[in-house]
Structures are given as structure tokens and as C-alpha cells.
Scaffold this motif. Structure first.
Motif, PDB file in Angstrom:
ATOM      1  N   ASN A 115       0.817  -1.211   0.000  1.00 19.63           N
ATOM      2  CA  ASN A 115       0.000   0.000   0.000  1.00 19.63           C
ATOM      3  C   ASN A 115       0.847   1.255   0.000  1.00 19.63           C
ATOM      4  O   ASN A 115       0.637   2.159  -0.802  1.00 19.63           O
ATOM      5  N   ALA A 116       1.841   1.293   0.914  1.00 19.03           N
ATOM      6  CA  ALA A 116       2.671   2.486   1.035  1.00 19.03           C
ATOM      7  C   ALA A 116       3.431   2.738  -0.270  1.00 19.03           C
ATOM      8  O   ALA A 116       3.424   3.849  -0.807  1.00 19.03           O
ATOM      9  N   ILE A 117       4.062   1.682  -0.786  1.00 21.99           N
ATOM     10  CA  ILE A 117       4.887   1.869  -1.983  1.00 21.99           C
ATOM     11  C   ILE A 117       4.030   2.258  -3.180  1.00 21.99           C
ATOM     12  O   ILE A 117       4.370   3.169  -3.935  1.00 21.99           O
ATOM     13  N   MET A 118       2.894   1.587  -3.356  1.00 27.74           N
ATOM     14  CA  MET A 118       2.099   1.861  -4.545  1.00 27.74           C
ATOM     15  C   MET A 118       1.483   3.255  -4.532  1.00 27.74           C
ATOM     16  O   MET A 118       1.277   3.859  -5.573  1.00 27.74           O
ATOM     17  N   ARG A 119       1.183   3.811  -3.335  1.00 26.28           N
ATOM     18  CA  ARG A 119       0.652   5.174  -3.311  1.00 26.28           C
ATOM     19  C   ARG A 119       1.729   6.150  -3.774  1.00 26.28           C
ATOM     20  O   ARG A 119       1.461   7.101  -4.480  1.00 26.28           O
ATOM     21  N   VAL A 120       3.001   5.889  -3.357  1.00 26.71           N
ATOM     22  CA  VAL A 120       4.089   6.751  -3.807  1.00 26.71           C
ATOM     23  C   VAL A 120       4.275   6.621  -5.317  1.00 26.71           C
ATOM     24  O   VAL A 120       4.461   7.605  -6.039  1.00 26.71           O
ATOM     25  N   VAL A 121       4.189   5.366  -5.805  1.00 24.57           N
ATOM     26  CA  VAL A 121       4.300   5.129  -7.250  1.00 24.57           C
ATOM     27  C   VAL A 121       3.204   5.898  -7.995  1.00 24.57           C
ATOM     28  O   VAL A 121       3.461   6.505  -9.042  1.00 24.57           O
ATOM     29  N   ASP A 122       1.997   5.911  -7.437  1.00 22.46           N
ATOM     30  CA  ASP A 122       0.880   6.670  -8.032  1.00 22.46           C
ATOM     31  C   ASP A 122       1.275   8.122  -8.275  1.00 22.46           C
ATOM     32  O   ASP A 122       0.965   8.695  -9.307  1.00 22.46           O
ATOM     33  N   VAL A 123       1.954   8.693  -7.273  1.00 24.14           N
ATOM     34  CA  VAL A 123       2.325  10.100  -7.383  1.00 24.14           C
ATOM     35  C   VAL A 123       3.287  10.301  -8.542  1.00 24.14           C
ATOM     36  O   VAL A 123       3.138  11.217  -9.349  1.00 24.14           O
ATOM     37  N   PHE A 124       4.282   9.398  -8.651  1.00 19.46           N
ATOM     38  CA  PHE A 124       5.248   9.539  -9.733  1.00 19.46           C
ATOM     39  C   PHE A 124       4.594   9.326 -11.084  1.00 19.46           C
ATOM     40  O   PHE A 124       4.995   9.916 -12.078  1.00 19.46           O
ATOM     41  N   LEU A 125       3.559   8.456 -11.111  1.00 16.05           N
ATOM     42  CA  LEU A 125       2.864   8.228 -12.375  1.00 16.05           C
ATOM     43  C   LEU A 125       1.985   9.422 -12.737  1.00 16.05           C
ATOM     44  O   LEU A 125       1.642   9.623 -13.896  1.00 16.05           O
ATOM     45  N   ALA A 126       1.615  10.237 -11.717  1.00 17.30           N
ATOM     46  CA  ALA A 126       0.711  11.363 -11.976  1.00 17.30           C
ATOM     47  C   ALA A 126       1.448  12.553 -12.582  1.00 17.30           C
ATOM     48  O   ALA A 126       0.831  13.448 -13.124  1.00 17.30           O
ATOM     49  N   ILE A 127       2.777  12.563 -12.467  1.00 18.20           N
ATOM     50  CA  ILE A 127       3.544  13.658 -13.060  1.00 18.20           C
ATOM     51  C   ILE A 127       4.150  13.126 -14.357  1.00 18.20           C
ATOM     52  O   ILE A 127       4.916  12.174 -14.327  1.00 18.20           O
ATOM     53  N   PRO A 128       3.779  13.700 -15.507  1.00 18.94           N
ATOM     54  CA  PRO A 128       4.313  13.198 -16.779  1.00 18.94           C
ATOM     55  C   PRO A 128       5.832  13.125 -16.728  1.00 18.94           C
ATOM     56  O   PRO A 128       6.478  14.026 -16.177  1.00 18.94           O
ATOM     57  N   SER A 129       6.410  12.038 -17.277  1.00 20.14           N
ATOM     58  CA  SER A 129       7.834  11.793 -17.040  1.00 20.14           C
ATOM     59  C   SER A 129       8.719  12.902 -17.585  1.00 20.14           C
ATOM     60  O   SER A 129       9.740  13.208 -16.974  1.00 20.14           O
ATOM     61  N   LEU A 130       8.348  13.506 -18.709  1.00 23.38           N
ATOM     62  CA  LEU A 130       9.211  14.583 -19.225  1.00 23.38           C
ATOM     63  C   LEU A 130       9.251  15.755 -18.239  1.00 23.38           C
ATOM     64  O   LEU A 130      10.303  16.329 -17.964  1.00 23.38           O
ATOM     65  N   LEU A 131       8.094  16.073 -17.666  1.00 21.65           N
ATOM     66  CA  LEU A 131       8.011  17.175 -16.706  1.00 21.65           C
ATOM     67  C   LEU A 131       8.850  16.860 -15.462  1.00 21.65           C
ATOM     68  O   LEU A 131       9.634  17.694 -14.995  1.00 21.65           O
ATOM     69  N   LEU A 132       8.703  15.622 -14.962  1.00 22.19           N
ATOM     70  CA  LEU A 132       9.459  15.200 -13.785  1.00 22.19           C
ATOM     71  C   LEU A 132      10.958  15.261 -14.079  1.00 22.19           C
ATOM     72  O   LEU A 132      11.748  15.774 -13.276  1.00 22.19           O
ATOM     73  N   ALA A 133      11.333  14.756 -15.276  1.00 20.22           N
ATOM     74  CA  ALA A 133      12.747  14.765 -15.647  1.00 20.22           C
ATOM     75  C   ALA A 133      13.271  16.195 -15.715  1.00 20.22           C
ATOM     76  O   ALA A 133      14.396  16.479 -15.285  1.00 20.22           O
ATOM     77  N   MET A 134      12.438  17.125 -16.241  1.00 20.49           N
ATOM     78  CA  MET A 134      12.864  18.525 -16.319  1.00 20.49           C
ATOM     79  C   MET A 134      13.114  19.091 -14.934  1.00 20.49           C
ATOM     80  O   MET A 134      14.103  19.804 -14.701  1.00 20.49           O
ATOM     81  N   VAL A 135      12.210  18.782 -13.990  1.00 18.88           N
ATOM     82  CA  VAL A 135      12.372  19.290 -12.626  1.00 18.88           C
ATOM     83  C   VAL A 135      13.647  18.731 -12.004  1.00 18.88           C
ATOM     84  O   VAL A 135      14.446  19.472 -11.415  1.00 18.88           O
TER      85      VAL A 135
END
Lengths: 279, 316
Positions: A115-135
Motif C-alpha cells: 500500500n505504502a509503496i504503490m501510493r508513492v508510485v501513483d504520485v510519480f505516475l501522476a507527473i508526466p515523465s518529461l516534466l518530472l525529468a525537467m524538474v
């Protein structure tokens, strides 16, 4: 699986009947060759130009033409392969390594961990990877290695998700219960049965991710977050040529086309590696 | 059903909060001197110490991290992400100002992408010529493989510079929207088309199709009447991928075509290390993603009777 089990002669025969796949392998191997031994493929330097030959169109002498400083664009593409492909490889390794471990922990230990890990994964999936990579790149600073790190971090989540669902499927199998029944410990079962049997889908994803990561690395390079300009990098080459595209279209189009060809070839190969090409 | 909706809503809220926290840690806590991010890296060494201290105090960087965090979180809940470092405008205004441009571009691109995807899937399913089917089925993977910046530059070169049909830059009038729209639609259409091709070929082999054919319906009638509807619904399940493609694509498309929008704003914000603006954009994007996903999660069971039945069974 059947393709892998067939004797080598049959597999080669099968390859001959799939010319597109052979071409894809040729393109990818050529790109790897460029990255490993660039001096074999061109006698020009990627840095030193002939200022008299500024913006020469593609010819027998300069296959891809030359840029503003008279540098041979083919040579810059060849040397750029190393920057782009190294960053790609690094990114996929980071995503694969970290994602697999996270997915394994979530899937195997279940309950609270899951539960804990997958909720964190959800957050990373919610930010488009290009945007996350830019940040991430903006925090780490601009360089080819940081691009690799950023692209890797931004794709950890998808690896973790695939690994987790595979692990959950494997843990429910009879042979895992049998292994417990015959007295194996948790970690022995995990190492001997769960991990090897869960990896195939994740490896297929890694193959697919190679093409995606090349694109992401080149996109960040295009936006100017990679190595500084004298360094050849595929995305940066397109960005440099972009300013002159109205008058000298080859400066942007040819490096970009080389990049697109490599990504298409990588995608083609990764689909052929999947067990069921329809999936 | 109510429990299901509450769970999904809770998860969506969590995602937004976590995105805020994540960007806070990345942008405000991890850098040793967060105020350094506020200056141009080239001029960093020339900035006097007093000015730095002054800036740090202005942004609250001299307070303990937890205090900063709760202050910023409290204000963010009220829709205030602070002021943009570069323009001095409030982040919310800066984002809302360029949002319509991006919304227009993405909505148009999404519609065009859906059209392309359906055209590909219908052609691949309806045709009996193997070469045409193979060709059409290879289009989606090509669509995701060609870099957005390359297709943008190619379209610019051909249709703006060579043929002069459309303006190359700027955003005035519908004509200037055509090229960016096509550029953005291509990568977005890829995954949708892949999914539709798969679903269409799975549906066409299912039992009800055989029954309809036995009763005398033609192949075209079945594809149009039944397969089309049943196969299209699952396209909603890749909303997340589609959304990510739209955002990533709009960053590059807006840069190539020099259009105003969220993508271009993101790029300038990152280039100038405009920390509050970057945080505002990331939280906005994560919130939109969570909202869209929530809507899909809540609406999907209503659209698919099979899922509705299984939910009802689970509740009972």
C-alpha cells in the motif's frame, strides 16, 4: 519463448523471412558501433570545422552536409551517438534496477509495504515523465549524466508497477507454495523462484523503454538541458540546426531523421522480443 | 459504489498533496542554498552576500524547513503558490493566463489523435489486404517513435517555409493552430491506436460476432454496430498515458512553434529556475491528472455494464 527455444539455424532462417526486423537490428547495431568506435565511421572531427565550407549541402564529401561553423554533421551524429546512447543505457539501468527492487518489495511483502509503496508510485505516475525529468535536471544541474539520472528516475514508477503485478501473479502459483512446503525460506523462495519468473515482463518493458528513453534524452537535449553546445548530442544537434531550418533544412532534419530511425528500429526489436506480439 | 467513490477520491487528493510535498522537497529542501536557484547561475558568484540574505528572508528560506513547508502548504490550499521570481506576477495568474492556449491546443490535438487512431483501427480491422493491414498496424509505433521536435520542424519546413500555407510562428488565428495541432496529435494518437487495433481484433473474434454473422449481419454492419462501441471504451483506460503525452508534447510543440502556453511556461520556468512557478505547474499538472483519472474511474463503471455488475456484486 518458442523462438528462443528453437535451434540457432532455425532462428536465423526465421530472421531472413523478416527483412524489417533484420533492418532494425542493422540500424541499432550501426548506432552502437557509432557509439563505441566513432573514428571507424568518419574521418572528420566533430569539433573542428572548415569555416570556408559553412552550410555545405549534403554531398559525397559531407554526407549530412555541414553546420554554420563548417563542421561535418555526419561526424557530429556519429560522435553524438556515444553521448545519447550512454545516457539512455544509464537511464534504463537506473529505472530497471530501482523499479524492480521496489516492485519486488511491494509485491512480495504485500499488505502495508504494498500500500505504502504503490501510493508513492501513483504520485510519480501522476507527473508526466518529461516534466518530472525537467524538474530533476533543474535541481541537479545541466549535464548529460544528470539527464540520464532524471530520465531514469522518471521511469522508475512504471517498472515498479509491472514488477509488482508480475510478482503477485507468481507468488500465487503452485510451485511457489510447493517450494514453501518443501521447507525453503522466504528469501530463498524469492531469489530462486519469484525473481527469475517475474523478470520476463520487466525485461520486455526495459527493451521497450530503450526507445522511449532515447527520445526522452534527446528531447531534454533539444530543450538545452544536456551537455553544453560544442559537445555533439542528437537532440542538441536538431536544436542547433533548428535556427537555420528555413534556409538550410538538412542541418536539423538529417540528425533528427537518424535519431527517429534508431528509435523506430529499437521499438521494432522490442516488439519482436515480446512473447505475444499482439499484447 | 459510495465506498468505491470515496476511496478513489481519497487517492486523488493524496496524489495532489504528495506532488506538492515532492516538489517542495526537490526544489526547496534538497538544494543546499535554495536561494541560489533564484539567481542566474552565470551571475551567481557576483551576487553580494547581503542581497542573498535579503532574498532568503523574503522567500522565508531562513526559517526552519517544517515551518516553511506548512506555510507554503497552507497558502497553496488557498490557491496561492507565491510569486514568480522572474516576472513578479503571482504564480496562479501566470499559469491561468496561458492555460487557455494550451487547453485549446491539447483538446484539438486529442480530438485529431482520436480520429487518426480510429481510422487506423478501422482500416486494420476492415481491410482484407494483408499488406495494407501490416502497413496500417505499423503506423502507431512509428507515430510514437518520431521525436515531436523532428515532426514539428519537418511540418514547419514543408508547410510554412516551402509552401507557405500556414504561418510558422505565433498564435493568432486558426491557421496558426493547424501545424502545432498536427505535431501534437501524432505522438498522442500512437498508444490509442495501438490499443484500439488490439481491442478491435479481439472483439471481432468474440462469440457475439459469430452469432451476428450466423444471423446474417454483414461484416461491416457488425464492425460499425457492435465492435466499434465495445472496443472503444477501453481507450479510457490509457487516459493517463494520453495525458502525459499531451503535456510532454505541448512542452516541445510550444517551444518549436513559439506559442504561448503551459509547456512554454514550464520550459522558461525551468530555464530560469523559477522555483515557485515550477512547483505551481507541477502541482497543477498532477491535480489535473488526478482529477481526470478520478473522473474516468467514476464514469467507467457507469459506461461498462459488466464492470457495474461486478461492483454491485462486490458491494453486496
Amino acid at each position: 519463448m518458442t523462438a528462443l527455444a528453437a535451434p540457432p539455424a532455425l532462428r536465423l532462417g526465421g530472421l531472413a523471412r523478416r527483412p524489417v526486423l533484420v533492418a532494425a537490428w542493422a540500424v541499432v547495431l550501426l548506432a552502437v558501433g557509432w557509439a563505441l568506435l566513432p573514428q571507424l565511421f568518419t574521418s572528420y572531427s566533430p569539433y573542428i570545422g572548415d569555416s570556408g565550407a559553412s552550410f555545405a549541402p549534403p554531398s559525397a564529401e559531407h554526407w549530412f552536409g555541414t553546420d554554420r561553423l563548417g563542421r561535418d554533421l555526419y561526424a557530429r551524429c556519429v560522435y553524438g551517438a556515444r553521448t545519447t546512447l550512454t545516457a539512455t543505457l544509464l537511464a534504463v539501468l537506473i529505472a530497471f534496477g530501482v523499479g524492480t527492487v521496489i516492485g519486488l518489495v511491494a509485491g512480495y511483502f504485500g499488505k502495508l509495504w504494498d500500500n505504502a509503496i504503490m501510493r508513492v508510485v501513483d504520485v510519480f505516475l501522476a507527473i508526466p515523465s518529461l516534466l518530472l525529468a525537467m524538474v530533476v535536471v533543474s535541481v541537479l544541474g545541466y549535464s548529460a549524466n544528470n539527464i540520464a539520472l532524471a530520465v531514469g528516475i522518471s521511469s522508475i514508477a512504471s517498472f515498479a508497477r509491472v514488477m509488482r503485478s508480475e510478482v503477485i501473479a507468481v507468488v500465487g502459483q503452485d510451485y511457489v507454495k510447493a517450494a514453501y512446503g518443501s521447507g525453503a525460506g522466504r528469501f530463498a523462495v524469492m531469489a530462486r523462484h519469484v525473481v527469475p519468473n517475474s523478470l520476463s515482463s520487466v525485461i520486455a518493458l526495459a527493451a521497450l523503454e530503450v526507445g522511449t528513453a532515447v527520445l526522452a534524452v534527446a528531447s531534454l537535449g533539444f530543450l538545452g538541458y544536456g551537455s553544453p553546445p560544442p559537445e555533439p548530442e542528437w537532440g542538441l544537434l536538431v536544436a542547433e540546426g533548428r535556427d537555420y531550418v528555413a534556409v538550410h533544412p538538412w542541418t536539423a532534419v538529417l540528425p533528427g531523421a537518424a535519431l527517429a530511425l534508431v528509435v523506430i528500429a529499437a521499438h521494432r526489436i522490442s516488439t519482436s522480443l515480446r512473447k505475444d506480439p499482439r499484447r | 459504489m459510495l465506498q468505491y467513490a470515496a476511496l478513489k477520491t481519497g487517492r486523488a487528493l493524496f496524489v495532489v498533496w504528495a506532488a506538492f510535498t515532492l516538489t517542495f522537497v526537490l526544489l526547496f529542501v534538497l538544494p543546499a542554498n535554495p536561494e541560489d536557484l533564484l539567481f542566474d547561475p552565470a551571475e551567481l558568484n557576483t551576487v553580494p552576500e547581503e542581497v542573498r540574505a535579503q532574498v532568503a528572508a523574503n522567500y522565508g528560506f531562513d526559517e526552519p524547513v517544517l515551518v516553511q513547508y506548512f506555510e507554503r502548504l497552507g497558502r497553496a490550499l488557498a490557491g496561492d503558490f507565491g510569486n514568480s521570481v522572474q516576472s513578479g506576477k503571482s504564480v496562479t495568474d501566470a499559469v491561468l493566463g496561458v492555460l487557455p492556449g494550451t487547453l485549446l491546443l491539447s483538446a484539438g490535438a486529442l480530438a485529431l489523435a482520436a480520429l487518426i487512431a480510429f481510422a487506423i483501427a478501422l482500416t486494420a480491422t476492415a481491410t482484407r489486404r494483408a499488406w495494407l493491414r501490416n502497413l496500417v498496424e505499423s503506423l502507431p509505433s512509428a507515430a510514437v517513435s518520431v521525436p515531436v521536435f523532428l515532426s514539428g520542424i519537418l511540418l514547419l519546413q514543408i508547410f510554412a517555409f516551402r509552401l507557405g500555407w500556414f504561418p510558422a510562428f505565433g498564435d493568432d488565428g486558426p491557421a496558426s493552430l493547424v501545424l502545432p495541432l498536427v505535431t501534437l496529435a501524432v505522438p498522442v494518437s500512437g498508444p490509442i491506436a495501438q490499443l484500439l487495433v488490439r481491442r478491435f481484433s479481439a472483439e471481432i473474434e468474440s462469440g457475439y460476432v459469430t452469432t451476428s454473422r450466423a444471423k446474417g449481419a454483414t461484416r461491416d454492419q457488425i464492425i460499425r454496430g457492435d465492435v466499434f462501441r465495445n472496443a472503444s471504451l477501453p481507450a479510457l483506460t490509457i487516459t493517463g498515458i494520453t495525458f502525459g503525452n499531451l503535456i510532454a508534447g505541448s512542452v516541445i510543440t510550444e517551444t518549436v512553434f513559439a506559442r504561448e502556453g503551459i509547456g512554454r511556461l514550464t520550459q522558461t520556468a525551468i530555464n530560469t529556475l523559477d522555483v515557485p512557478l515550477v512547483q505551481g505547474i507541477v502541482v497543477l499538472v498532477a491535480a489535473s491528472f488526478a482529477l481526470i483519472n478520478l473522473a474516468v474511474d467514476l464514469v467507467y463503471p457507469l459506461l461498462d455494464p459488466r464492470l457495474r455488475a461486478s461492483l454491485a456484486a462486490a458491494a453486496a
